[in-house]
Scaffold this motif. Structure first.
Motif, PDB file in Angstrom:
ATOM      1  N   THR A 174       0.859  -1.176   0.000  1.00  0.00           N
ATOM      2  CA  THR A 174       0.000   0.000   0.000  1.00  0.00           C
ATOM      3  C   THR A 174       0.899   1.231   0.000  1.00  0.00           C
ATOM      4  O   THR A 174       2.108   1.126   0.293  1.00  0.00           O
ATOM      5  N   PRO A 175       0.367   2.399  -0.289  1.00  0.00           N
ATOM      6  CA  PRO A 175       1.185   3.619  -0.159  1.00  0.00           C
ATOM      7  C   PRO A 175       1.742   3.804   1.251  1.00  0.00           C
ATOM      8  O   PRO A 175       2.848   4.319   1.429  1.00  0.00           O
ATOM      9  N   GLU A 176       0.978   3.351   2.240  1.00  0.00           N
ATOM     10  CA  GLU A 176       1.436   3.496   3.625  1.00  0.00           C
ATOM     11  C   GLU A 176       2.612   2.568   3.929  1.00  0.00           C
ATOM     12  O   GLU A 176       3.452   2.890   4.783  1.00  0.00           O
ATOM     13  N   HIS A 177       2.667   1.436   3.259  1.00  0.00           N
ATOM     14  CA  HIS A 177       3.831   0.550   3.375  1.00  0.00           C
ATOM     15  C   HIS A 177       5.077   1.280   2.889  1.00  0.00           C
ATOM     16  O   HIS A 177       6.135   1.268   3.556  1.00  0.00           O
ATOM     17  N   ALA A 178       4.978   1.932   1.732  1.00  0.00           N
ATOM     18  CA  ALA A 178       6.108   2.694   1.201  1.00  0.00           C
ATOM     19  C   ALA A 178       6.482   3.833   2.145  1.00  0.00           C
ATOM     20  O   ALA A 178       7.667   4.100   2.389  1.00  0.00           O
ATOM     21  N   GLU A 179       5.487   4.496   2.713  1.00  0.00           N
ATOM     22  CA  GLU A 179       5.735   5.588   3.655  1.00  0.00           C
ATOM     23  C   GLU A 179       6.459   5.080   4.898  1.00  0.00           C
ATOM     24  O   GLU A 179       7.392   5.722   5.409  1.00  0.00           O
ATOM     25  N   LEU A 180       6.038   3.917   5.370  1.00  0.00           N
ATOM     26  CA  LEU A 180       6.669   3.323   6.560  1.00  0.00           C
ATOM     27  C   LEU A 180       8.129   2.994   6.289  1.00  0.00           C
ATOM     28  O   LEU A 180       9.004   3.238   7.130  1.00  0.00           O
TER      29      LEU A 180
END
Length: 256
Positions: free
Chosen positions: A105-111
């Motif tokens: 997810t985009p949040e995975h990349a952000e993390l």
């Protein structure tokens, strides 16, 4: 290439996933035909599940054959997963940065961006010291001795040394050996890929113990010389907190 059956296994998981990756022998570069798939990830429990007196499903585990694949599935709720990251846990760090991505997810990349810039510390070395010692003891006590725990010893120590020197998470032993060039690793990897329980009847214990102690010394030296920080940065802690609040409260679950 990711087996498409893994995507179908991820889809019906009980809680929305921030990410799911493959760990274990497939990540480490020495899977055998009978290796199971270690699916690891972080899920998001709905708000009403985490504000009460009892929180369930912080960790979801499942081990069975699914779609013809032998699976070992472990997922942590994002709050627990973030907490493990901040405790310098090498297991979850490798899961987060695994290049074998089944779901993202985009949040995975952000993390990953937040953790790459301010979470990895000199004290992650302690995880690799402890893991290597556990696997070395396992290798010694088994009869006949298996190749698998010995390869784990080498993989763990080389990953730790590389992490201390570069701040980069690299868990693939074959890739690591391009840097370290240990002449005996190729044969061990070849033996392991023949089967999960392949034994090493002709193990040269004196040689491998000397290598174990030498690489422990290299890890200690890399720890002492590392330019990595002592603690995760406050900016990283704030970024993880912000991300946690957003995925928990801002309709993230409903949107997926």
């Amino acid at each position: 290439m990711i087996d498409p059956r893994l995507h179908r296994i991820v889809a019906p998981q009980p809680h929305p996933l921030l990410f799911a990756t493959i760990s274990g022998a497939h990540l480490y570069g020495f899977p055998s035909p009978d290796s199971d798939f270690d699916l690891r990830g972080a899920h998001v429990l709905p708000l009403e599940r985490v504000v009460g007196l009892e929180v369930r499903d912080e960790t979801v585990e499942d081990s069975r054959v699914i779609g013809g694949l032998e699976m070992d599935i472990v997922s942590h709720d994002v709050r627990k997963f973030f907490g493990l990251l901040l405790k310098k846990n090498g297991y979850v760090l490798e899961q987060l940065f695994s290049p074998l991505i089944v779901h993202t997810t985009p949040e995975h990349a952000e993390l990953k961006v937040a953790c790459r810039t301010g979470l990895i510390t000199r004290h992650h070395s302690h995880h690799y010291f402890g893991f290597a010692e556990t696997q070395w003891k396992l290798f010694l006590k088994e009869s006949p001795r298996r190749v698998k725990p010995l390869l784990y010893v080498y993989r763990v120590l080389l990953t730790g040394i590389h992490l201390m020197r570069t701040g980069e998470v690299q868990a693939n032993l074959v890739t690591l050996d391009e840097e370290f060039r240990l002449p005996h690793l190729g044969e061990l990897v070849e033996r392991k890929t023949c089967g999960e329980n392949t034994t090493l009847a002709d193990a040269d214990l004196a040689f491998h113990e000397a290598e174990y102690q030498r690489l422990r010394g290299e890890l200690q030296a890399a720890h002492e010389a590392s330019s990595l920080p002592e603690l995760p940065s406050e900016a990283t802690r704030a970024a993880l907190n912000d991300l946690l609040v957003r995925v928990r409260t801002k309709g993230w679950v409903a949107a997926r």
